[in-house]
Design a protein around this motif. Structure first.
Motif, PDB file in Angstrom:
ATOM      1  N   UNK A   1      31.243  74.025  -6.167  1.00 45.57           N
ATOM      2  CA  UNK A   1      31.276  73.804  -7.613  1.00 45.57           C
ATOM      3  C   UNK A   1      31.250  72.316  -7.905  1.00 45.57           C
ATOM      4  N   UNK A   2      30.445  71.937  -8.876  1.00 44.52           N
ATOM      5  CA  UNK A   2      30.459  70.580  -9.419  1.00 44.52           C
ATOM      6  C   UNK A   2      30.449  70.722 -10.930  1.00 44.52           C
ATOM      7  N   UNK A   3      31.510  70.251 -11.571  1.00 49.54           N
ATOM      8  CA  UNK A   3      31.618  70.292 -13.034  1.00 49.54           C
ATOM      9  C   UNK A   3      31.550  68.889 -13.584  1.00 49.54           C
ATOM     10  N   UNK A   4      30.472  68.604 -14.321  1.00 50.28           N
ATOM     11  CA  UNK A   4      30.259  67.257 -14.843  1.00 50.28           C
ATOM     12  C   UNK A   4      30.653  67.159 -16.310  1.00 50.28           C
ATOM     13  N   UNK A   5      31.393  66.131 -16.632  1.00 51.67           N
ATOM     14  CA  UNK A   5      31.717  65.733 -17.996  1.00 51.67           C
ATOM     15  C   UNK A   5      31.324  64.260 -18.109  1.00 51.67           C
ATOM     16  N   UNK A   6      31.258  63.725 -19.322  1.00 47.96           N
ATOM     17  CA  UNK A   6      30.830  62.324 -19.433  1.00 47.96           C
ATOM     18  C   UNK A   6      31.680  61.333 -18.626  1.00 47.96           C
ATOM     19  N   UNK A   7      32.991  61.527 -18.576  1.00 53.85           N
ATOM     20  CA  UNK A   7      33.857  60.554 -17.915  1.00 53.85           C
ATOM     21  C   UNK A   7      34.543  61.078 -16.657  1.00 53.85           C
ATOM     22  N   UNK A   8      34.450  62.394 -16.386  1.00 46.69           N
ATOM     23  CA  UNK A   8      35.128  63.002 -15.236  1.00 46.69           C
ATOM     24  C   UNK A   8      34.202  64.034 -14.606  1.00 46.69           C
ATOM     25  N   UNK A   9      34.179  64.065 -13.286  1.00 44.74           N
ATOM     26  CA  UNK A   9      33.453  65.104 -12.552  1.00 44.74           C
ATOM     27  C   UNK A   9      34.407  65.715 -11.536  1.00 44.74           C
ATOM     28  N   UNK A  10      34.438  67.040 -11.498  1.00 44.29           N
ATOM     29  CA  UNK A  10      35.280  67.764 -10.555  1.00 44.29           C
ATOM     30  C   UNK A  10      34.376  68.404  -9.508  1.00 44.29           C
ATOM     31  N   UNK A  11      34.709  68.181  -8.245  1.00 44.66           N
ATOM     32  CA  UNK A  11      33.970  68.772  -7.128  1.00 44.66           C
ATOM     33  C   UNK A  11      34.951  69.652  -6.356  1.00 44.66           C
ATOM     34  N   UNK A  12      34.558  70.914  -6.139  1.00 51.91           N
ATOM     35  CA  UNK A  12      35.405  71.844  -5.407  1.00 51.91           C
ATOM     36  C   UNK A  12      34.630  72.455  -4.251  1.00 51.91           C
ATOM     37  N   UNK A  13      35.370  72.877  -3.243  1.00 51.20           N
ATOM     38  CA  UNK A  13      34.775  73.528  -2.096  1.00 51.20           C
ATOM     39  C   UNK A  13      35.781  73.622  -0.980  1.00 51.20           C
ATOM     40  N   UNK A  14      35.276  73.547   0.239  1.00 50.28           N
ATOM     41  CA  UNK A  14      36.171  73.571   1.391  1.00 50.28           C
ATOM     42  C   UNK A  14      35.530  72.790   2.527  1.00 50.28           C
ATOM     43  N   UNK A  15      36.381  72.214   3.353  1.00 49.32           N
ATOM     44  CA  UNK A  15      35.953  71.525   4.558  1.00 49.32           C
ATOM     45  C   UNK A  15      36.295  72.414   5.740  1.00 49.32           C
ATOM     46  N   UNK A  16      35.446  72.398   6.759  1.00 47.70           N
ATOM     47  CA  UNK A  16      35.793  73.004   8.039  1.00 47.70           C
ATOM     48  C   UNK A  16      35.715  71.895   9.075  1.00 47.70           C
ATOM     49  N   UNK A  17      36.716  71.859   9.947  1.00 47.46           N
ATOM     50  CA  UNK A  17      36.759  70.816  10.957  1.00 47.46           C
ATOM     51  C   UNK A  17      37.767  71.163  12.029  1.00 47.46           C
ATOM     52  N   UNK A  18      37.761  70.359  13.077  1.00 46.77           N
ATOM     53  CA  UNK A  18      38.771  70.447  14.117  1.00 46.77           C
ATOM     54  C   UNK A  18      39.507  69.119  14.118  1.00 46.77           C
TER      55      UNK A  18
END
Length: 150
Positions: free
Chosen positions: A94-111
């Motif tokens: 998910x990427x939610x863009x607003x004029x002054x704020x952007x929210x990025x959501x998801x998940x990382x996989x790693x070791x």
């Protein structure tokens, strides 16, 4: 099913790390994508100046060990080699863009090589909050909690 972005698209469209995946229909703003690319390189190289160029001075993170840390606290941990990973992948849903704020959501996989989940593949959902500042987009807040380990 997640769509993996090809290296050429990464370099020319968003500059996300080669291990990043965007969900179908998700668009990453080019400046923020480029910042993710710079941040990934800086974190891997333990480059504090590179990290500071992406994270706002007032950056905070709710870390995987459930502590809230400031930018300088995270950089201190990084400089002591506590933030080392292998097979790191970022999945952006998910990427939610607003004029002054952007929210990025998801998940990382790693070791992780050290700390919570060391030696095991972990899934770490995240929420990143980017703010438009006078010098460009800066990451101001991050939530990242280990949700599952193999």
């Amino acid at each position: 099913m997640r769509k993996t972005i090809g290296l050429a698209a990464i370099l020319f469209a968003t500059a996300l790390p080669a291990t990043a995946q965007l969900a179908p229909g998700v668009r990453m703003p080019p400046e923020i994508g480029a910042s993710y690319g710079r941040l990934g390189k800086a974190m891997m190289a333990h480059d504090a100046a590179g990290v500071r160029s992406v994270w706002a001075e007032d950056f905070v993170v709710n870390s995987p060990d459930n502590r809230v840390l400031t930018r300088e606290e995270v950089i201190a941990v990084m400089e002591h080699d506590f933030l080392d990973y292998k097979d790191f992948r970022k999945h952006i849903t998910f990427v939610g863009e607003k004029p002054e704020v952007t929210v990025v959501m998801g998940y990382d996989t790693m070791v992780p090589l050290k700390g919570p989940g060391a030696g095991k593949q972990v899934m770490r959902p995240f929420t990143d909050v980017w703010a438009k500042r006078s010098d460009g987009w800066r990451l101001i807040a991050r939530q990242a909690t280990i949700a599952a380990a193999e």
